[in-house]
Design a protein around this motif. Structure first.
Motif, mmCIF file in Angstrom:
data_model
loop_
_atom_site.group_PDB
_atom_site.id
_atom_site.type_symbol
_atom_site.label_atom_id
_atom_site.label_comp_id
_atom_site.label_asym_id
_atom_site.label_seq_id
_atom_site.Cartn_x
_atom_site.Cartn_y
_atom_site.Cartn_z
ATOM 1 N N GLU A 193 10.711 -7.105 6.832
ATOM 2 C CA GLU A 193 10.840 -6.282 8.012
ATOM 3 C C GLU A 193 10.243 -5.085 7.926
ATOM 4 O OE1 GLU A 193 15.624 -7.989 7.961
ATOM 5 O OE2 GLU A 193 15.282 -5.852 7.391
ATOM 6 N N ASN A 194 9.124 -4.980 7.318
ATOM 7 C CA ASN A 194 8.216 -3.654 7.363
ATOM 8 C C ASN A 194 9.259 -2.504 7.241
ATOM 9 O OD1 ASN A 194 6.003 -2.288 7.481
ATOM 10 N ND2 ASN A 194 5.849 -2.386 9.863
ATOM 11 N N LEU A 195 10.124 -1.982 6.278
ATOM 12 C CA LEU A 195 11.253 -1.163 6.198
ATOM 13 C C LEU A 195 10.306 0.176 5.882
ATOM 14 C CD1 LEU A 195 14.022 -0.539 6.014
ATOM 15 C CD2 LEU A 195 13.877 -0.756 3.520
ATOM 16 N N VAL A 196 9.012 0.249 5.511
ATOM 17 C CA VAL A 196 8.563 1.458 5.107
ATOM 18 C C VAL A 196 8.265 2.677 6.151
ATOM 19 C CG1 VAL A 196 6.391 2.562 4.073
ATOM 20 C CG2 VAL A 196 7.270 0.662 3.004
ATOM 21 N N PRO A 197 7.993 2.217 7.357
ATOM 22 C CA PRO A 197 7.988 3.244 8.398
ATOM 23 C C PRO A 197 9.294 3.682 8.608
ATOM 24 C CG PRO A 197 6.597 1.341 8.964
ATOM 25 C CD PRO A 197 7.471 0.944 7.902
#
Length: 400
Positions: free
Chosen positions: A352-356
């Motif tokens: 889910e591309n949580l880093v940003p």
């Protein structure tokens, strides 16, 4: 501690997210930021194992404080319930356990005793599940702050764990019902057939062997469901999700990655159990050594035994074993839960591309400042390749 706003579901990963196509074959990505115990990138096995130990090391005080408080309150409530049950049925205990010679306990004594025993068992089970749910809610709450590099306190973690206990308790209950359904179905089919077969004049060996066969067939399905739903408690705490939503989130995150979650989770449980055993061993040895002088003094007989000293030594040994078991269980439970929580974080970073979202939360903590070691913007692969710069070489014709 910063107010926990919950890691809600993030957007789907795009080309610029972790794991997407890397522009320019020779371009090396920058080092990811590491505000807490993990770098903000997809995690490997070593990252998960090391971060679990690091979280225990950094936040052992609030963890130990909340765990001891929960276990102490649980034991106190259980003791009060047991005392109340004994007070209710005390006049029935002797007729049940010491009836007249050759007679069975009378129904007027046996029935109240059995009812009280069943009610006490249900109440003790409920208290134990509530305590376990609160401990299960504690570790994702601590892990979230540890990943973000924020300090924790006993009061904040106690409040957060208590607040999310109902959701985690519902998640655990639904998981037990769903994952245990295959085993319950196997028992519901095999046990009546076994009873009917054994009650007949010619018991069938096939009916007796049916139960183990059904249990063996149902066990893999139960394990598969348990692993598929294993990330639900972390989702219930970190996303502020309800029980049903947390179960759906776990199933979605584990999908297509079941073996990785199963393998790392099992390894984490083995590491936790091994270290817990090592923690218990010194306490067991100390407890046993306390009995050696009295055993040597008695010389194997009962005449020279110091009853008072023996009682004290047995009590001391019991306390040592209890203390070692409590500490070992605390470590095993905590480490296993932290490994599961880090698997949840890893799945969300990958899926889910949580880093940003995490970087935005870090930036919001200090208005006007950027998070430490931010990830610089990546070049757009759709743009033309920029010309490579070379050091300026002197023109040999200039000397002529």
């Amino acid at each position: 501690m910063t107010q926990n706003t919950g890691w809600g579901p993030a957007g789907a990963p795009g080309p610029g997210g972790w794991g997407g196509p890397q522009p320019w074959g020779g371009w090396a990505p920058p080092q990811p930021p590491k505000p807490g115990v993990i770098p903000l990138r997809p995690l490997g096995l070593g990252d998960i194992v090391n971060a679990s130990f690091a979280t225990l090391g950094r936040h052992w005080k609030p963890l130990a404080g909340v765990m001891l408080a929960v276990q102490g309150a649980c034991l106190l409530v259980m003791a009060l319930l047991a005392g109340a049950a004994l007070a209710v049925v005390h006049e029935h205990i002797e007729p049940v356990f010491d009836p007249p010679y050759g007679q069975d306990p009378a129904p007027e004594h046996l029935t109240p005793f059995l009812v009280a025993a069943v009610v006490l068992f249900v109440l003790l089970l409920a208290v134990g599940l509530v305590a376990l749910a609160m401990l299960t809610a504690l570790f994702p709450a601590v892990l979230r702050e540890s990943v973000m590099g924020r300090p924790t306190t006993f009061r904040a973690m106690w409040s957060e764990a208590r607040r999310r206990t109902p959701a985690v308790l519902g998640t655990m209950a639904l998981t037990i019902l769903i994952a245990g359904a295959p085993l319950l179905a196997a028992l519901a089919v095999a046990v009546p057939l076994m009873i009917v077969s054994l009650a007949g004049d010619d018991p069938s060996s096939g009916a007796v062997a049916l139960l183990p066969a059904l249990l063996l067939a149902a066990l893999p399905v139960t394990v598969w469901l348990q692993v598929r739903l294993s990330l639900a408690p972390a989702a219930a705490v970190m996303e502020e999700a309800g029980p049903v939503t947390a179960l759906r989130r776990s199933a979605a995150l584990v999908k297509d990655h079941w073996w990785r979650v199963f393998g790392i989770g099992m390894l984490g449980g083995m590491i936790g159990a091994s270290i817990a055993y090592v923690i218990q061993m010194p306490f067991q040895f100390i407890g046993m050594f306390g009995l050696i002088p009295l055993m040597a003094e008695s010389g194997g007989g009962s005449e020279g035994v110091d009853i008072a000293g023996l009682t004290v030594a047995i009590g001391f040994g019991f306390l040592c074993v209890l203390a070692g078991g409590t500490l070992g269980q605390m470590f095993q439970t905590g480490y296993t839960q932290l490994v599961t929580g880090l698997l949840y974080v890893d799945r969300r970073i990958r899926h889910e591309n949580l880093v940003p979202h995490m970087l935005a939360e870090l930036a919001a903590q200090a208005p006007g400042t950027a998070p430490a070691s931010p990830v610089p913007p990546q070049p757009d692969p759709t743009q033309p390749h920029p010309p490579q710069s070379h050091p300026t070489q002197p023109d040999p014709r200039a000397d002529g």
